[in-house]
Design a protein around this motif. Structure first.
Motif, mmCIF file in Angstrom:
data_model
loop_
_atom_site.group_PDB
_atom_site.id
_atom_site.type_symbol
_atom_site.label_atom_id
_atom_site.label_comp_id
_atom_site.label_asym_id
_atom_site.label_seq_id
_atom_site.Cartn_x
_atom_site.Cartn_y
_atom_site.Cartn_z
ATOM 1 N N PHE A 159 5.698 8.954 -25.708
ATOM 2 C CA PHE A 159 4.652 8.332 -24.901
ATOM 3 C C PHE A 159 3.526 9.324 -24.612
ATOM 4 O O PHE A 159 2.343 9.003 -24.770
ATOM 5 C CB PHE A 159 5.253 7.791 -23.602
ATOM 6 N N PHE A 160 3.880 10.530 -24.207
ATOM 7 C CA PHE A 160 2.871 11.556 -23.935
ATOM 8 C C PHE A 160 2.001 11.782 -25.162
ATOM 9 O O PHE A 160 0.784 11.942 -25.073
ATOM 10 C CB PHE A 160 3.528 12.880 -23.533
ATOM 11 N N THR A 161 2.658 11.804 -26.330
ATOM 12 C CA THR A 161 1.899 12.005 -27.560
ATOM 13 C C THR A 161 0.964 10.834 -27.799
ATOM 14 O O THR A 161 -0.198 11.006 -28.151
ATOM 15 C CB THR A 161 2.856 12.130 -28.756
ATOM 16 N N ALA A 162 1.494 9.603 -27.578
ATOM 17 C CA ALA A 162 0.704 8.416 -27.841
ATOM 18 C C ALA A 162 -0.562 8.373 -26.986
ATOM 19 O O ALA A 162 -1.625 7.990 -27.462
ATOM 20 C CB ALA A 162 1.551 7.167 -27.597
ATOM 21 N N ILE A 163 -0.459 8.789 -25.713
ATOM 22 C CA ILE A 163 -1.647 8.730 -24.863
ATOM 23 C C ILE A 163 -2.403 10.050 -24.870
ATOM 24 O O ILE A 163 -3.402 10.216 -24.179
ATOM 25 C CB ILE A 163 -1.306 8.344 -23.401
ATOM 26 N N GLY A 164 -1.909 10.998 -25.672
ATOM 27 C CA GLY A 164 -2.621 12.263 -25.818
ATOM 28 C C GLY A 164 -2.629 13.100 -24.554
ATOM 29 O O GLY A 164 -3.591 13.810 -24.262
ATOM 30 N N LEU A 165 -1.539 13.033 -23.804
ATOM 31 C CA LEU A 165 -1.464 13.806 -22.569
ATOM 32 C C LEU A 165 -1.171 15.263 -22.900
ATOM 33 O O LEU A 165 -0.146 15.573 -23.490
ATOM 34 C CB LEU A 165 -0.342 13.230 -21.697
ATOM 35 N N SER A 166 -2.087 16.157 -22.563
ATOM 36 C CA SER A 166 -1.775 17.571 -22.798
ATOM 37 C C SER A 166 -2.271 18.384 -21.619
ATOM 38 O O SER A 166 -3.373 18.900 -21.607
ATOM 39 C CB SER A 166 -2.370 18.063 -24.103
ATOM 40 N N LEU A 167 -1.448 18.429 -20.585
ATOM 41 C CA LEU A 167 -1.811 19.130 -19.352
ATOM 42 C C LEU A 167 -1.041 20.436 -19.239
ATOM 43 O O LEU A 167 -0.767 20.914 -18.157
ATOM 44 C CB LEU A 167 -1.487 18.254 -18.143
ATOM 45 N N ASP A 168 -0.624 20.964 -20.396
ATOM 46 C CA ASP A 168 0.168 22.190 -20.411
ATOM 47 C C ASP A 168 1.438 21.984 -19.583
ATOM 48 O O ASP A 168 2.150 21.012 -19.804
ATOM 49 C CB ASP A 168 -0.692 23.349 -19.859
ATOM 50 N N LEU A 196 0.842 -1.202 0.000
ATOM 51 C CA LEU A 196 0.000 0.000 0.000
ATOM 52 C C LEU A 196 0.874 1.247 0.000
ATOM 53 O O LEU A 196 0.588 2.230 -0.681
ATOM 54 C CB LEU A 196 -0.891 -0.017 1.238
ATOM 55 N N LEU A 197 1.960 1.166 0.777
ATOM 56 C CA LEU A 197 2.881 2.300 0.819
ATOM 57 C C LEU A 197 3.573 2.498 -0.517
ATOM 58 O O LEU A 197 3.934 3.600 -0.899
ATOM 59 C CB LEU A 197 3.947 2.066 1.899
ATOM 60 N N LEU A 198 3.763 1.386 -1.223
ATOM 61 C CA LEU A 198 4.469 1.464 -2.502
ATOM 62 C C LEU A 198 3.547 1.865 -3.646
ATOM 63 O O LEU A 198 4.001 2.134 -4.751
ATOM 64 C CB LEU A 198 5.123 0.116 -2.813
ATOM 65 N N LEU A 199 2.246 1.892 -3.373
ATOM 66 C CA LEU A 199 1.274 2.106 -4.449
ATOM 67 C C LEU A 199 1.510 3.387 -5.254
ATOM 68 O O LEU A 199 1.593 3.330 -6.483
ATOM 69 C CB LEU A 199 -0.143 2.076 -3.856
ATOM 70 N N PRO A 200 1.642 4.555 -4.576
ATOM 71 C CA PRO A 200 1.834 5.781 -5.377
ATOM 72 C C PRO A 200 3.066 5.682 -6.264
ATOM 73 O O PRO A 200 3.028 6.080 -7.428
ATOM 74 C CB PRO A 200 2.001 6.882 -4.330
ATOM 75 N N PHE A 201 4.122 5.104 -5.700
ATOM 76 C CA PHE A 201 5.348 4.957 -6.472
ATOM 77 C C PHE A 201 5.119 4.091 -7.707
ATOM 78 O O PHE A 201 5.505 4.442 -8.821
ATOM 79 C CB PHE A 201 6.432 4.342 -5.576
ATOM 80 N N PHE A 202 4.442 2.948 -7.487
ATOM 81 C CA PHE A 202 4.217 2.051 -8.618
ATOM 82 C C PHE A 202 3.333 2.685 -9.680
ATOM 83 O O PHE A 202 3.547 2.486 -10.867
ATOM 84 C CB PHE A 202 3.596 0.726 -8.136
ATOM 85 N N ILE A 203 2.344 3.457 -9.240
ATOM 86 C CA ILE A 203 1.457 4.068 -10.230
ATOM 87 C C ILE A 203 2.236 5.055 -11.104
ATOM 88 O O ILE A 203 2.251 4.956 -12.327
ATOM 89 C CB ILE A 203 0.272 4.785 -9.542
ATOM 90 N N ILE A 204 2.915 5.999 -10.432
ATOM 91 C CA ILE A 204 3.643 7.016 -11.186
ATOM 92 C C ILE A 204 4.724 6.393 -12.074
ATOM 93 O O ILE A 204 4.819 6.662 -13.270
ATOM 94 C CB ILE A 204 4.291 8.030 -10.210
ATOM 95 N N MET A 205 5.534 5.524 -11.466
ATOM 96 C CA MET A 205 6.626 4.937 -12.232
ATOM 97 C C MET A 205 6.104 3.987 -13.298
ATOM 98 O O MET A 205 6.640 3.926 -14.397
ATOM 99 C CB MET A 205 7.580 4.186 -11.299
ATOM 100 N N GLY A 206 5.080 3.242 -12.950
ATOM 101 C CA GLY A 206 4.539 2.275 -13.902
ATOM 102 C C GLY A 206 4.048 2.949 -15.160
ATOM 103 O O GLY A 206 4.341 2.521 -16.274
ATOM 104 N N VAL A 207 3.324 4.046 -14.968
ATOM 105 C CA VAL A 207 2.739 4.698 -16.134
ATOM 106 C C VAL A 207 3.761 5.585 -16.838
ATOM 107 O O VAL A 207 3.948 5.488 -18.041
ATOM 108 C CB VAL A 207 1.505 5.528 -15.737
ATOM 109 N N PHE A 208 4.436 6.426 -16.071
ATOM 110 C CA PHE A 208 5.213 7.468 -16.723
ATOM 111 C C PHE A 208 6.696 7.149 -16.860
ATOM 112 O O PHE A 208 7.443 7.927 -17.410
ATOM 113 C CB PHE A 208 5.027 8.793 -15.994
ATOM 114 N N PHE A 209 7.115 6.015 -16.345
ATOM 115 C CA PHE A 209 8.507 5.660 -16.579
ATOM 116 C C PHE A 209 8.659 4.303 -17.263
ATOM 117 O O PHE A 209 9.352 4.175 -18.255
ATOM 118 C CB PHE A 209 9.302 5.677 -15.270
#
Lengths: 294, 343, 263
Positions: free
Chosen positions: C124-133, A11-24
Motif C-alpha cells: 500500500f505504501f508503495t502504491a500511494i508513493g509514501l516515502s517519509l523515511d 468528532l472524537l472518533l475522527l482521528p481514529f477513523f482517518i488513521i485507520m481508514g487510510v493506513f489499515f
C-alpha cells in the motif's frame, strides 16, 4: 454531559477513523483482494480471480493430483486456538493477583509498579526467549541446580515440549493482562469491599462477589490483548517447542516465505479474522443478554 | 511518580543520547544478508572513496525480493543463487559492466559459470558454502558417514538429531539421502521424501535454524544438519564437534553481489563491489562473516586455522549439488510435505 | 482498617513471584553480558569487552535511536488517538448503534498476523508513493499500537460511572475544564498503562518494521535479529543491559523529579 454534547462522538472518533481508514482499512482491502487472486510464479499475486486459496484450506491435491478433504490446516488452527486459550487462562491466574496487589499499593507507588512490570519488555523478545532456553535446557540452571542438590538423578526434559511453549507464551503476554486489569481495579471503590467485609463476608467471598465482577472489563480487555496475538505467535513454539508442531503463525509465515503462496496466506488470515470477529460478536451479544436479565 | 515528570525524563534521555554522525557527501545504500556485515571493512571503503556506506540487513531472500519489488532504492544487494532467476525475471536487477564481470576469472572453480547466471550478466558470486553434518563425537559413536543413517534412526533411540528448518535446504539434503536430483518433479519422489522425513520425526530433537549454533556449541545435539560457517563457529567453542561430508554428498549454495534496477547510485555500487572483491578485502570479509570467499586469492590470505578447517575445505571427490530455484509445483509439494511433517 | 480487609492471602506473594518470573531471564542476560566467551551458552570468565563493543558500534546506536524515536512517536500518537476514541465509545454507550462495529475495528490490527500486515502495508505504501523515511515505520506502528493504548483506557472507563462527568459539568465547568481536571486525572492509570503497552509493542516489533523500513532506517529488533543469526555474542546482552539501565534511570529520575515537586 456538556463536554461530550459539544463534541459529538463522531468528532472524537475522527482521528481514529482517518488513521485507520487510510493506513489499515486500505491495506486490509489489499489482503482480501490478494486472497481471491492466483499466486504469482515468483511470489506476489497475478491479477486473476481465483478461489484456489480458500479451497486449499480444506481440500488438498495429493501428489498424484487427486483432490480430497484434508483436516491438516484445521488441526493447526484448533491447536493454536487451544494453546492461546491456555495461555490466556494462565495469564489471568497469574495476572489478577498481581494487578490486585498493584492496585492496593499506596498511590505514589502504583506507577512504579507499572514500570516494573513493563521494563523487562524493553529487552527484545527473541533475546528473552533465548534466556529461557539457557534456563530450561538439560545443562541449564534449573537442571544443574536440582542435580547439584541431588533432588533429581537425570536432567528433567524441560525444553522442546508443550510445557516450555506454555511458559514462553505466559512470559510473552503477562503484562498485557496485568495492566488492563490493574487499570480497572485501580479506581475501585474499596469502600464497597470494606462494606462487604463489614457485613461479615469473608475475604474470598468479597473477592468473588464484589471485586472480580468489578474488574471484569479489565479481565476482558486483557484477555483480548493476550488471546488474539497468542493465536498468531510462533517464536515460542519455534524456539522453546523445537519447531515440531506448526502454529497458525508459522503456517501463514510459510506462505509469504518459502511457499511463495500469498493468496493462501491472505485467505488464511481472512478466515482467522472472520472466525475471531464472529466469536467476539457472539460473546458481546451474550454479555448483553446476561446484562439485560439482571 | 507523575506522568509529566516521566515524559520530561524520557525526552531528556533521548536528547542526551549520542546522535549518530551524519557524514556529508554521497551515500551508498547496501542491503545484504544479516550475517555479511563487516563494519570495519565498510569504514575502510568510506575512507578510500569518501562514499558513506549505509547498511541494512535482511534475513531471507523473500524479504529482499518483496522490498525490491516495492521499489526499495538500494544500491547493492546480495541474493542467493537460487533466487537470481526470479529477480532477473521480475526485472529487478541491472546488468553488470564488463570490468566487474572480469573479476569472475579470479574466482574459485566451485562458483565459476553458475547455472543461474553463467555469463555474470547480473550477479557476481560473493560467498559460497556447504550444508553438511555436524557430529558431536562425545555424544555419539556415529561418524556421520551417510545421510541415510541421519534420517533412518535405530528404533528406541531418544530424540537426538537436529534438522534445519530452512525447507529448501532440508529437502535438498533429503533428496541427497534418497539419491534423487534436487527439485525432482515426480510424485514418486515426493512420496519417498515425505516418508523419509515422517519416519525420522520421532527421533528429531529440534527443527530449527535460529540458535542451532549455540545448541551445537553447548553440546546438546549429537547429530545436526549444519551450514559450514556455523559449524566452524560452534567448533571454536566445542572441540568435540566435527564437520563431515556424508557419502551421498552435500548441498552447495552461492550468494552474490548484484545491483538493483532502480539503484540511485550505481557508480558507487560498482566501486563498492570491486572493492569488496579485491583479494585482501575479500579475505577480511571472509573472516568477518565466517564464510568461504568466491575469490581464489582471498582464501590464500586467511589465517591458518581457517585455511585448514574441514568446514572450509571440501574434500576431493565429494559429491556436490548446487541449490537451485525449484519450479512452482515442486515448491508447492515441498510446502505440503513440510506442513504435514509439522502439523 | 482498610488495608487489612483488602489483603488477600497469597496475592502479594503471587505479585512478587510474577515480578521474579518477569525478571529471571533478564538477570541471566545481564550475568552473561560479562562473559568473555564469544557465545552466550558457555561461561568462560569475566569481561567488560562486550560493553565496549556495543558502545563502539555505530550501526547499533543508529538502530537504537531509531527504535526510541519510533517507539516514543508511536506511543504518543496512538495514545492521542486512543483517548478520544475511548471517550466516544464510552459516552454514547446506549445510543451508539454501531459501537460494536467500531470496537471490532479497533481490535482488528491484533487479529491479522504480522507478516500479512507487513506485506499489505508495504504494497500500500508503495502504491500511494509514501516515502517519509522513518515516518513510514512510525505510521505502521501507530496503527498496530492503537489497540494496546486503547484497551486499558476502555477498561478504566467502564469502571467510571458517567454521573461523575455529569456532576462536574453541572457545576458549570466548561468542557475543557471537565476534560482537564476530571477526565484526564481519572483516566491517568489507564492512559499510562496503555502507553506503556504501546511502547513495548512498538519497541519490540520486528516483522512489520523489517518490511516497511525504507533504506537506511534500521531499528533495534531488526539489528538484533541479524546479530542472532550470526551467533549470539554477549554483545547483544550488553545492549540489553544498557537499555535496561537506561530505562531504570528513566524511572528513577522521574520518581525523583516527582518527589522533589511534592516536597
Amino acid at each position: 454531559m456538556r463536554f461530550l454534547k459539544l463534541s459529538p462522538a463522531y468528532l472524537l472518533l475522527l482521528p481514529f477513523f482517518i488513521i485507520m481508514g487510510v493506513f489499515f482499512v486500505m491495506p486490509l482491502f489489499l489482503i482480501v483482494a490478494y486472497s481471491f487472486m492466483a499466486a504469482g510464479p515468483y511470489g506476489g499475486v497475478v491479477h486473476q480471480f481465483s478461489l484456489d486459496a480458500y479451497l486449499q484450506i480444506l481440500f488438498e491435491k495429493d501428489f498424484d493430483g487427486n483432490l480430497h478433504f484434508s483436516p491438516a490446516y484445521l488441526e493447526v488452527f484448533l491447536r493454536s486456538v487451544k494453546l492461546a486459550g491456555v495461555c490466556t487462562l494462565l495469564c489471568v491466574l497469574a495476572g489478577f493477583p498481581t494487578a490486585y496487589h498493584m492496585a492496593t499499593r499506596p498511590p505514589e507507588k502504583r506507577n512504579l509498579w507499572i514500570m516494573l512490570v513493563t521494563i523487562p519488555f524493553w529487552t527484545n523478545l527473541l533475546i528473552r526467549t533465548y534466556a529461557w532456553m539457557l534456563v530450561l535446557r538439560n545443562e541449564g540452571l534449573v537442571n544443574n541446580f536440582l542435580l547439584y542438590f541431588g533432588i533429581i538423578k537425570e536432567p528433567l526434559p524441560l525444553l522442546y515440549n508443550g510445557f516450555a511453549v506454555g511458559l514462553g507464551l505466559l512470559y510473552s503476554y503477562l503484562p498485557f493482562m496485568i495492566l488492563p486489569i490493574y487499570s480497572s481495579l485501580e479506581r475501585m471503590d474499596w469502600r464497597l469491599t470494606e462494606a462487604a467485609a463489614d457485613l461479615y463476608a469473608g475475604r474470598w467471598q468479597t473477592l468473588f462477589r464484589v471485586t472480580i465482577p468489578l474488574a471484569m472489563p479489565g479481565i476482558i480487555a486483557g484477555s483480548v490483548l493476550v488471546f488474539i496475538p497468542a493465536i498468531g505467535s510462533f517464536l515460542a513454539s519455534d524456539l522453546l517447542g523445537g519447531g515440531k508442531q506448526m502454529m497458525l503463525g508459522n503456517l501463514i509465515q510459510l506462505q509469504f516465505g518459502f511457499s511463495r503462496n500469498w493468496p493462501f496466506g491472505a485467505a488464511a488470515s481472512v478466515i482467522l479474522m472472520a472466525i475471531v470477529m464472529l466469536g467476539m460478536m457472539l460473546m458481546a451479544r451474550k454479555a448483553k443478554d446476561v446484562k439485560g436479565l439482571v | 511518580m507523575k506522568i509529566k515528570s516521566f515524559i520530561i525524563a524520557a525526552l531528556a534521555i533521548i536528547f542526551l543520547c549520542p546522535t549518530a554522525a551524519h557524514a556529508a557527501g554521497k551515500k551508498l545504500y547496501i542491503y545484504i544478508w544479516d550475517t555479511y556485515t563487516a563494519p570495519k571493512l565498510f569504514k575502510k571503503f568510506e575512507k578510500e572513496t569518501g562514499i558513506k556506506v549505509v547498511t541494512d540487513v535482511y534475513s531471507s531472500n523473500d524479504t529482499l525480493m518483496a522490498k525490491l519489488k516495492a521499489g526499495g532504492a538500494y544500491d547493492v544487494v546480495a541474493p542467493s543463487g537460487n533466487y537470481v532467476p526470479f529477480l532477473v525475471a521480475e526485472k529487478l536487477l541491472q546488468q553488470l559492466p564488463d570490468d566487474l564481470k572480469a573479476i569472475a576469472k579470479d574466482m574459485t572453480k566451485s562458483v565459476q559459470k553458475p547455472d543461474y547466471d553463467p555469463e555474470y550478466t547480473y550477479v557476481l558470486p560473493l560467498f559460497y558454502g556447504t550444508t553438511g553434518l555436524a557430529v558431536n563425537t562425545k555424544l555419539t559413536k556415529e561418524t556421520g558417514a551417510s545421510w541415510q543413517q541421519f534420517f533412518e534412526r535405530p528404533a528406541g533411540e531418544k530424540p537426538s538429531v537436529g534438522v534445519l528448518d530452512d525447507i529448501g535446504t532440508a529437502m535438498d539434503i533429503a533428496s541427497l539421502a534418497v539419491k534423487k536430483p534436487f527439485c525432482d518433479n515426480t510424485p514418486e519422489t515426493f512420496k519417498t521424501l515425505q516418508a523419509l522425513l515422517l519416519k525420522q520425526k520421532p527421533f528429531v530433537k529440534v527443527y530449527g535454524s535460529t540458535g542451532y549454533t549455540e545448541r551445537l556449541a553447548a553440546g546438546e545435539i549429537p547429530l545436526q544438519m549444519a551450514w559450514n560457517g556455523d559449524a566452524y563457529k560452534a567448533r571454536q567453542q566445542n572441540k568435540d564437534l566435527k564437520y563431515v561430508y556424508p557419502a551421498e554428498g552435500v548441498e552447495v549454495w552461492v550468494d552474490n553481489f548484484a545491483i538493483p534496477a532502480n539503484a540511485k547510485n550505481a557508480d558507487a555500487a560498482k566501486a563498492f563491489i570491486s572493492f569488496m572483491l579485491k583479494p585482501e578485502n575479500a579475505a577480511e570479509h571472509s573472516i568477518a562473516a565466517g564464510m568461504m570467499s568466491s575469490i581464489k586469492a582471498a582464501n590464500e590470505l586467511l589465517p591458518e586455522d581457517m585455511k585448514q578447517a574441514p568446514e572450509f575445505n571440501i574434500p576431493e571427490g565429494t559429491v556436490t549439488g548446487v541449490a537451485q530455484a525449484c519450479p512452482a509445483e515442486v515448491v508447492d509439494a515441498y510446502s505440503k510435505i513440510w506442513s504435514e511433517l509439522t502439523r | 482498617m482498610a488495608a487489612a480487609s483488602l489483603k488477600i492471602p497469597g496475592f502479594g506473594g503471587t505479585a512478587w513471584a510474577g515480578l521474579a518470573f518477569l525478571y529471571a531471564p533478564i538477570v541471566i542476560l545481564i550475568v552473561f553480558s560479562f562473559n568473555s566467551s564469544k557465545l552466550i551458552t558457555v561461561w568462560e570468565g569475566f569481561s567488560t569487552d562486550w560493553y565496549r563493543a556495543a558502545l563502539d558500534n555505530d550501526d547499533l546506536q543508529r538502530a537504537a535511536i531509531n527504535s526510541l524515536i519510533v517507539g516514543c512517536g508511536a506511543t504518543f500518537f496512538s495514545t492521542l488517538i486512543a483517548l478520544p476514541t475511548a471517550l466516544a465509545m464510552h459516552s454514547r454507550r446506549k445510543k451508539f448503534r454501531s459501537q460494536q462495529a467500531v470496537h471490532s475495528l479497533i481490535m482488528l490490527p491484533l487479529l491479522i498476523p504480522e507478516v500479512v500486515i507487513a506485506i499489505a502495508s508495504l504494497s500500500f505504501f508503495t502504491a500511494i508513493g509514501l516515502s517519509l523515511d522513518i515516518g513510514n515505520i512510525l505510521i505502521a506502528h501507530i496503527v498496530f499500537c492503537i489497540p494496546f493504548a486503547y484497551s486499558p483506557l476502555h477498561a478504566r472507563l467502564e469502571t467510571i460511572p458517567p454521573s461523575l462527568f455529569e456532576a462536574a459539568s453541572d457545576l458549570y465547568a466548561g468542557p475543557w475544564l471537565v476534560f482537564r481536571h476530571v477526565t484526564v486525572p481519572l483516566l491517568m492509570p489507564g492512559i499510562f498503562s496503555g502507553a506503556m503497552l504501546a511502547f513495548i509493542t512498538s519497541f519490540d516489533d520486528f516483522i512489520i518494521t523489517e518490511m516497511v523500513a525504507p533504506p537506511g532506517a534500521m531499528t533495534l529488533p531488526v539489528y538484533i535479529y541479524s546479530m542472532v543469526r550470526r551467533g549470539i555474542t554477549p554483545e547483544i546482552n550488553a545492549i540489553s543491559a544498557i537499555l535496561l539501565a537506561l530505562s531504570m534511570i528513566l524511572v528513577l529520575s522521574s520518581y525523583l523529579i516527582n518527589q522533589k515537586k511534592t516536597s
